[in-house]
Write a protein that holds these residues in place. Sequence first.
Motif, PDB file in Angstrom:
ATOM      1  N   ARG A 187     -98.649  -8.133 -44.342  1.00 14.32           N
ATOM      2  CA  ARG A 187     -99.305  -6.832 -44.573  1.00 14.32           C
ATOM      3  C   ARG A 187     -99.886  -6.280 -43.282  1.00 14.32           C
ATOM      4  O   ARG A 187     -99.714  -5.096 -42.967  1.00 14.32           O
ATOM      5  N   ASP A 203    -104.023   0.108 -49.891  1.00 20.66           N
ATOM      6  CA  ASP A 203    -103.158  -0.909 -50.473  1.00 20.66           C
ATOM      7  C   ASP A 203    -103.958  -1.892 -51.316  1.00 20.66           C
ATOM      8  O   ASP A 203    -103.547  -2.273 -52.419  1.00 20.66           O
ATOM      9  N   GLU A 252    -105.076  -0.243 -54.625  1.00 22.94           N
ATOM     10  CA  GLU A 252    -103.974  -0.159 -55.579  1.00 22.94           C
ATOM     11  C   GLU A 252    -103.582  -1.540 -56.104  1.00 22.94           C
ATOM     12  O   GLU A 252    -103.173  -1.682 -57.257  1.00 22.94           O
ATOM     13  N   ARG A 253    -103.718  -2.554 -55.263  1.00 22.32           N
ATOM     14  CA  ARG A 253    -103.392  -3.909 -55.696  1.00 22.32           C
ATOM     15  C   ARG A 253    -104.264  -4.326 -56.873  1.00 22.32           C
ATOM     16  O   ARG A 253    -103.841  -5.119 -57.723  1.00 22.32           O
ATOM     17  N   GLN A 310    -103.148  -1.650 -60.164  1.00 22.68           N
ATOM     18  CA  GLN A 310    -101.771  -1.560 -60.655  1.00 22.68           C
ATOM     19  C   GLN A 310    -101.382  -2.843 -61.382  1.00 22.68           C
ATOM     20  O   GLN A 310    -101.537  -3.936 -60.856  1.00 22.68           O
ATOM     21  N   GLU A 366     -98.183  -3.381 -62.483  1.00 21.23           N
ATOM     22  CA  GLU A 366     -96.857  -3.715 -61.966  1.00 21.23           C
ATOM     23  C   GLU A 366     -96.493  -2.740 -60.851  1.00 21.23           C
ATOM     24  O   GLU A 366     -95.900  -1.686 -61.117  1.00 21.23           O
ATOM     25  N   PRO A 367     -96.842  -3.059 -59.598  1.00 18.28           N
ATOM     26  CA  PRO A 367     -96.471  -2.184 -58.481  1.00 18.28           C
ATOM     27  C   PRO A 367     -94.962  -1.972 -58.418  1.00 18.28           C
ATOM     28  O   PRO A 367     -94.184  -2.855 -58.763  1.00 18.28           O
ATOM     29  N   SER A 410     -93.154  -1.552 -55.691  1.00 18.84           N
ATOM     30  CA  SER A 410     -92.575  -2.333 -54.607  1.00 18.84           C
ATOM     31  C   SER A 410     -92.492  -3.806 -54.972  1.00 18.84           C
ATOM     32  O   SER A 410     -93.414  -4.365 -55.566  1.00 18.84           O
ATOM     33  N   GLU A 411     -91.383  -4.446 -54.619  1.00 21.64           N
ATOM     34  CA  GLU A 411     -91.238  -5.887 -54.806  1.00 21.64           C
ATOM     35  C   GLU A 411     -91.627  -6.638 -53.536  1.00 21.64           C
ATOM     36  O   GLU A 411     -91.503  -7.853 -53.468  1.00 21.64           O
ATOM     37  N   SER A 467     -98.587  -2.856 -52.291  1.00 23.95           N
ATOM     38  CA  SER A 467     -98.812  -2.600 -53.706  1.00 23.95           C
ATOM     39  C   SER A 467     -99.042  -1.134 -54.041  1.00 23.95           C
ATOM     40  O   SER A 467     -99.251  -0.797 -55.211  1.00 23.95           O
ATOM     41  N   THR A 491     -98.458   2.343 -55.291  1.00 21.31           N
ATOM     42  CA  THR A 491     -97.469   2.926 -56.185  1.00 21.31           C
ATOM     43  C   THR A 491     -97.692   4.432 -56.251  1.00 21.31           C
ATOM     44  O   THR A 491     -98.672   4.900 -56.826  1.00 21.31           O
ATOM     45  N   ASP A 525     -91.369  -0.979 -48.789  1.00 20.66           N
ATOM     46  CA  ASP A 525     -92.697  -1.118 -48.193  1.00 20.66           C
ATOM     47  C   ASP A 525     -92.927  -0.136 -47.048  1.00 20.66           C
ATOM     48  O   ASP A 525     -93.992   0.495 -46.948  1.00 20.66           O
TER      49      ASP A 525
END
Length: 321
Positions: free
Chosen positions: A29, A51, A54-55, A58, A60-61, A63-64, A68, A70, A114
């Motif tokens: 990160r 970030d 949002e982590r 969220q 289920e963000p 981004s994989e 995080s 969205t 990302d």
Amino acid sequence: MKTSVITIILLLLPTYTFAQSNDDPYDQRMALYQKYEAITNIPWYYLAAIDQYERNIQKEPISEGVISITIPIEKWNGHGNPNDHDTLSAEEAILFDGIGQDGDGDGLADRSNDEDILYTMANWIYQFGTTKQDVKIALWNYYERDLSVQSIMFTAKVYETFRSISLEDRIFPVPLQHNYSYRSTWGDPRGFGGRRIHEGTDIFANYGVPVRSTTYGVIEMKGWNRYGGWRIGIRDINNTYHYLAHLNGFEKGVSVGQVVKPGDVIGYVGATGYGPPGTSGKFPPHLHYGLYKDNGYSQYSFDPYPALRKWERLTQQQIDK
């Protein structure tokens, strides 16, 4: 084929290349935050704070990867865009007034990428400016919620202070060498001020026992509350508000807006509250510890007892080392 400006910039910044081989998510990160600070002039700690916010809201963000954030698809693609896919050309996003940007130079604005996500968010902020006040205005225009803006700005302040995003240390709020006792009391009935429930855990200890910050955060509130007496509120980097009440007094110099870390003394155990300023002695001395979670829409109380037990064990482990 024309080489995009973004591609040229990325080639000139090898020290900020995202290293997939590094398994530490904090390092991954940070590499991205610093890379897009270099490209956009938006300080890395603002991107990191967004970030982190949002982590924690969220489920289920999109981004994989390790980011995080969205961004809603209608905001990314543009209102009125018939294309409802997460990936589109950067030109198409601009055509429909979407904010999606191409961050990695592949010509696509990928809502699950990302680098595209961070570059898009940094560009959103940049259109308002790069000062602290500019960032606050940009965040308000994005989230349209004061508490969201405040949480992000507080987290950025913590990251800027400690120059790190790896801030997981915790500590028990009172020193373990003092006599204290507590049990789970969250949800118990309370009568003063009307029928209500107890939104916290009471840690009973003697007058004057030091009260410490359990976490990294910023002091959001300090002063008198008719229920809690002299109290302090700390907003941590996980969108959680820590409410410490019934204090006998505050540590000298403690002030609203101050960054704190685990172990910083902020006050002392007392028995204040249940009346106008100065009221004390209506109950045995103790520390009321409350936790409130912000999910991006509302803030709600939850039982702090499991966290306190965990922090007590961690503190004892540190002592035993």
